[in-house]
Design a protein around this motif. Structure first.
Motif, PDB file in Angstrom:
ATOM      1  N   GLY A  31       0.817  -1.215   0.000  1.00 12.36           N
ATOM      2  CA  GLY A  31       0.000   0.000   0.000  1.00 12.36           C
ATOM      3  C   GLY A  31       0.844   1.256   0.000  1.00 12.36           C
ATOM      4  N   CYS A  32       1.890   1.269   0.825  1.00 11.56           N
ATOM      5  CA  CYS A  32       2.768   2.435   0.890  1.00 11.56           C
ATOM      6  C   CYS A  32       3.493   2.638  -0.434  1.00 11.56           C
ATOM      7  CB  CYS A  32       3.775   2.273   2.028  1.00 11.56           C
ATOM      8  SG  CYS A  32       3.042   2.281   3.685  1.00 11.56           S
ATOM      9  N   GLN A  33       3.996   1.556  -1.009  1.00 13.71           N
ATOM     10  CA  GLN A  33       4.698   1.664  -2.288  1.00 13.71           C
ATOM     11  C   GLN A  33       3.775   2.161  -3.397  1.00 13.71           C
ATOM     12  OE1 GLN A  33       6.593  -2.104  -3.219  1.00 13.71           O
ATOM     13  NE2 GLN A  33       8.543  -1.374  -2.399  1.00 13.71           N
ATOM     14  N   THR A  34       2.544   1.669  -3.408  1.00  7.78           N
ATOM     15  CA  THR A  34       1.607   2.010  -4.479  1.00  7.78           C
ATOM     16  C   THR A  34       1.214   3.477  -4.448  1.00  7.78           C
ATOM     17  OG1 THR A  34       0.715  -0.251  -4.499  1.00  7.78           O
ATOM     18  CG2 THR A  34      -0.647   1.472  -5.495  1.00  7.78           C
ATOM     19  N   PHE A  35       0.976   4.020  -3.255  1.00  8.56           N
ATOM     20  CA  PHE A  35       0.418   5.364  -3.166  1.00  8.56           C
ATOM     21  C   PHE A  35       1.439   6.464  -2.891  1.00  8.56           C
ATOM     22  CE2 PHE A  35      -3.521   3.083  -3.111  1.00  8.56           C
ATOM     23  CZ  PHE A  35      -4.404   3.964  -3.717  1.00  8.56           C
ATOM     24  N   THR A  36       2.663   6.111  -2.526  1.00  8.55           N
ATOM     25  CA  THR A  36       3.661   7.148  -2.272  1.00  8.55           C
ATOM     26  C   THR A  36       3.928   8.023  -3.500  1.00  8.55           C
ATOM     27  OG1 THR A  36       4.755   6.072  -0.396  1.00  8.55           O
ATOM     28  CG2 THR A  36       6.103   7.540  -1.748  1.00  8.55           C
ATOM     29  N   PRO A  37       4.034   7.461  -4.719  1.00  7.12           N
ATOM     30  CA  PRO A  37       4.239   8.352  -5.874  1.00  7.12           C
ATOM     31  C   PRO A  37       3.121   9.386  -6.033  1.00  7.12           C
ATOM     32  CG  PRO A  37       4.776   6.096  -6.468  1.00  7.12           C
ATOM     33  CD  PRO A  37       4.139   6.036  -5.116  1.00  7.12           C
ATOM     34  N   LEU A  38       1.874   8.989  -5.794  1.00  9.39           N
ATOM     35  CA  LEU A  38       0.757   9.933  -5.870  1.00  9.39           C
ATOM     36  C   LEU A  38       0.892  11.010  -4.799  1.00  9.39           C
ATOM     37  CD1 LEU A  38      -2.025  10.921  -6.822  1.00  9.39           C
ATOM     38  CD2 LEU A  38      -3.055   9.196  -5.308  1.00  9.39           C
ATOM     39  N   PHE A  39       1.212  10.607  -3.581  1.00 14.50           N
ATOM     40  CA  PHE A  39       1.370  11.574  -2.504  1.00 14.50           C
ATOM     41  C   PHE A  39       2.522  12.537  -2.787  1.00 14.50           C
ATOM     42  CE2 PHE A  39      -0.633   8.424   0.696  1.00 14.50           C
ATOM     43  CZ  PHE A  39      -1.887   8.962   0.474  1.00 14.50           C
ATOM     44  N   LYS A  40       3.596  12.022  -3.382  1.00 12.79           N
ATOM     45  CA  LYS A  40       4.719  12.907  -3.730  1.00 12.79           C
ATOM     46  C   LYS A  40       4.306  13.897  -4.818  1.00 12.79           C
ATOM     47  CE  LYS A  40       8.798  10.219  -2.405  1.00 12.79           C
ATOM     48  NZ  LYS A  40      10.055   9.568  -2.877  1.00 12.79           N
ATOM     49  N   GLU A  41       3.516  13.441  -5.791  1.00 13.91           N
ATOM     50  CA  GLU A  41       3.015  14.344  -6.823  1.00 13.91           C
ATOM     51  C   GLU A  41       2.201  15.474  -6.196  1.00 13.91           C
ATOM     52  OE1 GLU A  41       0.682  12.226  -9.675  1.00 13.91           O
ATOM     53  OE2 GLU A  41       2.235  10.710 -10.013  1.00 13.91           O
ATOM     54  N   GLN A  42       1.368  15.110  -5.224  1.00 15.49           N
ATOM     55  CA  GLN A  42       0.508  16.092  -4.554  1.00 15.49           C
ATOM     56  C   GLN A  42       1.292  16.968  -3.583  1.00 15.49           C
ATOM     57  OE1 GLN A  42      -3.440  13.164  -4.211  1.00 15.49           O
ATOM     58  NE2 GLN A  42      -2.260  13.645  -2.397  1.00 15.49           N
ATOM     59  N   ARG A  43       2.423  16.420  -3.116  1.00 15.43           N
ATOM     60  CA  ARG A  43       3.176  17.014  -2.009  1.00 15.43           C
ATOM     61  C   ARG A  43       2.289  17.128  -0.775  1.00 15.43           C
ATOM     62  NH1 ARG A  43       8.163  18.366  -3.672  1.00 15.43           N
ATOM     63  NH2 ARG A  43       8.601  19.198  -1.590  1.00 15.43           N
ATOM     64  N   SER A  44       1.495  16.080  -0.562  1.00 13.71           N
ATOM     65  CA  SER A  44       0.637  16.013   0.623  1.00 13.71           C
ATOM     66  C   SER A  44       0.089  14.599   0.733  1.00 13.71           C
ATOM     67  CB  SER A  44      -0.527  17.001   0.530  1.00 13.71           C
ATOM     68  OG  SER A  44      -1.417  16.613  -0.507  1.00 13.71           O
ATOM     69  N   GLY A  45      -0.367  14.271   1.923  1.00 10.39           N
ATOM     70  CA  GLY A  45      -0.973  12.968   2.153  1.00 10.39           C
ATOM     71  C   GLY A  45      -0.690  12.475   3.562  1.00 10.39           C
ATOM     72  N   HIS A  46      -1.463  11.496   3.983  1.00 13.02           N
ATOM     73  CA  HIS A  46      -1.278  10.918   5.309  1.00 13.02           C
ATOM     74  C   HIS A  46      -1.447   9.411   5.189  1.00 13.02           C
ATOM     75  CE1 HIS A  46      -1.815  11.739   9.890  1.00 13.02           C
ATOM     76  NE2 HIS A  46      -1.240  10.560   9.694  1.00 13.02           N
ATOM     77  N   ILE A  47      -0.408   8.670   5.536  1.00 13.33           N
ATOM     78  CA  ILE A  47      -0.448   7.211   5.569  1.00 13.33           C
ATOM     79  C   ILE A  47      -0.679   6.785   7.010  1.00 13.33           C
ATOM     80  CG2 ILE A  47       0.842   5.085   5.193  1.00 13.33           C
ATOM     81  CD1 ILE A  47       2.468   6.598   3.060  1.00 13.33           C
ATOM     82  N   VAL A  48      -1.723   5.982   7.215  1.00 16.71           N
ATOM     83  CA  VAL A  48      -2.068   5.497   8.548  1.00 16.71           C
ATOM     84  C   VAL A  48      -1.989   3.971   8.517  1.00 16.71           C
ATOM     85  CG1 VAL A  48      -3.806   5.450  10.371  1.00 16.71           C
ATOM     86  CG2 VAL A  48      -3.604   7.465   8.888  1.00 16.71           C
ATOM     87  N   ASN A  49      -1.057   3.411   9.253  1.00 12.47           N
ATOM     88  CA  ASN A  49      -0.838   1.972   9.252  1.00 12.47           C
ATOM     89  C   ASN A  49      -1.321   1.347  10.562  1.00 12.47           C
ATOM     90  OD1 ASN A  49       0.460   2.124   6.733  1.00 12.47           O
ATOM     91  ND2 ASN A  49       2.429   2.581   7.701  1.00 12.47           N
ATOM     92  N   THR A  50      -2.216   0.384  10.462  1.00 11.64           N
ATOM     93  CA  THR A  50      -2.696  -0.297  11.663  1.00 11.64           C
ATOM     94  C   THR A  50      -1.668  -1.325  12.106  1.00 11.64           C
ATOM     95  OG1 THR A  50      -5.020   0.005  11.063  1.00 11.64           O
ATOM     96  CG2 THR A  50      -4.511  -1.727  12.658  1.00 11.64           C
ATOM     97  N   ALA A  51      -0.994  -1.021  13.199  1.00 11.35           N
ATOM     98  CA  ALA A  51      -0.071  -1.970  13.822  1.00 11.35           C
ATOM     99  C   ALA A  51      -0.822  -2.600  14.997  1.00 11.35           C
ATOM    100  CB  ALA A  51       1.208  -1.273  14.256  1.00 11.35           C
ATOM    101  N   SER A  52      -0.276  -2.507  16.171  1.00  8.13           N
ATOM    102  CA  SER A  52      -0.878  -3.099  17.365  1.00  8.13           C
ATOM    103  C   SER A  52       0.025  -2.770  18.535  1.00  8.13           C
ATOM    104  CB  SER A  52      -0.982  -4.626  17.195  1.00  8.13           C
ATOM    105  OG  SER A  52      -1.269  -5.259  18.430  1.00  8.13           O
ATOM    106  N   LEU A  53      -0.514  -2.877  19.730  1.00  9.14           N
ATOM    107  CA  LEU A  53       0.350  -2.783  20.901  1.00  9.14           C
ATOM    108  C   LEU A  53       1.431  -3.859  20.816  1.00  9.14           C
ATOM    109  CD1 LEU A  53       0.965  -1.460  23.621  1.00  9.14           C
ATOM    110  CD2 LEU A  53      -0.603  -3.107  24.685  1.00  9.14           C
ATOM    111  N   ALA A  54       1.099  -4.978  20.131  1.00  4.91           N
ATOM    112  CA  ALA A  54       2.072  -6.060  19.936  1.00  4.91           C
ATOM    113  C   ALA A  54       3.256  -5.620  19.093  1.00  4.91           C
ATOM    114  CB  ALA A  54       1.393  -7.260  19.275  1.00  4.91           C
ATOM    115  N   GLY A  55       3.140  -4.498  18.406  1.00  9.81           N
ATOM    116  CA  GLY A  55       4.272  -3.967  17.671  1.00  9.81           C
ATOM    117  C   GLY A  55       5.242  -3.199  18.551  1.00  9.81           C
TER     118      GLY A  55
END
Length: 263
Positions: free
Chosen positions: A110-134
């Motif tokens: 997901g990060c790889q796919t959308f990072t180019p778009l976010f860089k084009e926009q020069r904006s964006g927020h990636i929210v990754n669901t980890a866990s307390l287990a992380g």
């Protein structure tokens, strides 16, 4: 201002709760999940795409949908995941490969796919669901802990890497809350999975309560979003009182050993 949001694993659990929370604020939401057709649980005022996070083809289709429909994206929520658990000498390599492919590499894709778009926009927020287990790593959950720790590490890395493009990255780290995550358990260590089911189904917090806290964390652009008292206590105990944390984890390991011996 209305945001454009893509949520993976958005047809149930925390993903669905987040979708409803974003919609309630007037945001536009695209839900991705495994079903070929739109699940009945997905609210009518959201868009839907099939999105298996293991499939780059599905990711590319989601990116194309976002570009064509919205002309961009503001928030990517990499939420899809499965539960797993097992002692190192019981859980199979196949179970390890499954959880890493979904819970860690699914986020990476997901990060790889959308990072180019976010860089084009020069904006964006990636929210990754980890866990307390992380963040804190109890015994009997090595594959899950490793996958979620990887998500936390990835999120921290990308936060520094993508900051120059005004792209923010957050890792969500909840403790156990009531959800359907336990339905994805399918490993060999039945005893550990029974424990996980009890912890999930008997948890005090709901997915909706966690989602409300997560949205506040996103608004504040927090790097790590802790959602409950247990998680905060465990996290700060590990950071500030390491001997006390090690003692608790050691006792948990001893209890697991006794349980395994009796079994």
């Amino acid at each position: 201002m209305s945001r454009r949001v893509l949520i993976t694993g958005g047809a149930s659990g925390l993903g669905l709760a987040l979708a409803k929370a974003f919609i309630a604020r007037g945001d536009r939401v695209l839900v991705g999940d495994l079903s070929e057709s739109r699940p009945g649980s997905v609210p009518d005022d959201t868009a839907y795409v099939r999105l298996d996070v293991r499939s780059q083809q599905d990711w590319d289709a989601a990116l194309a949908h976002v570009r064509e429909t919205w002309g961009g994206l503001d928030v990517l929520v990499n939420n899809a995941g499965v539960a797993t658990g097992g002692r190192i000498d019981v859980e199979s390599i196949a179970d390890w490969e499954r959880v890493l492919d979904i819970n860690l590499l699914g986020v990476v894709r997901g990060c790889q796919t959308f990072t180019p778009l976010f860089k084009e926009q020069r904006s964006g927020h990636i929210v990754n669901t980890a866990s307390l287990a992380g963040l804190v790593h109890g015994p009997g959950m090595s594959s899950y802990n490793a996958a979620k720790a990887g998500v936390v590490a990835l999120s921290e890395t990308l936060g520094f890497e993508l900051g120059p493009w005004d792209i923010h990255v957050s890792a969500i780290c909840p403790a156990f809350f009531r959800t359907n995550l336990h339905e994805s358990l399918q490993g060999k260590d039945v005893a550990m999975e029974e424990t996980a089911v009890k912890l999930i189904t008997r948890a005090s917090m709901t997915a909706e309560e966690v989602a409300a806290i997560v949205l506040k964390g996103i608004d504040k652009r927090k790097n790590v979003i802790l959602t409950d008292k247990l998680g905060k206590r465990a996290y700060w105990t590990k950071r500030l009182a390491r001997p006390a944390y090690a003692l608790m984890a050691t006792k948990a390991g001893e209890r697991l050993a006794r349980k395994s011996h009796h079994a």
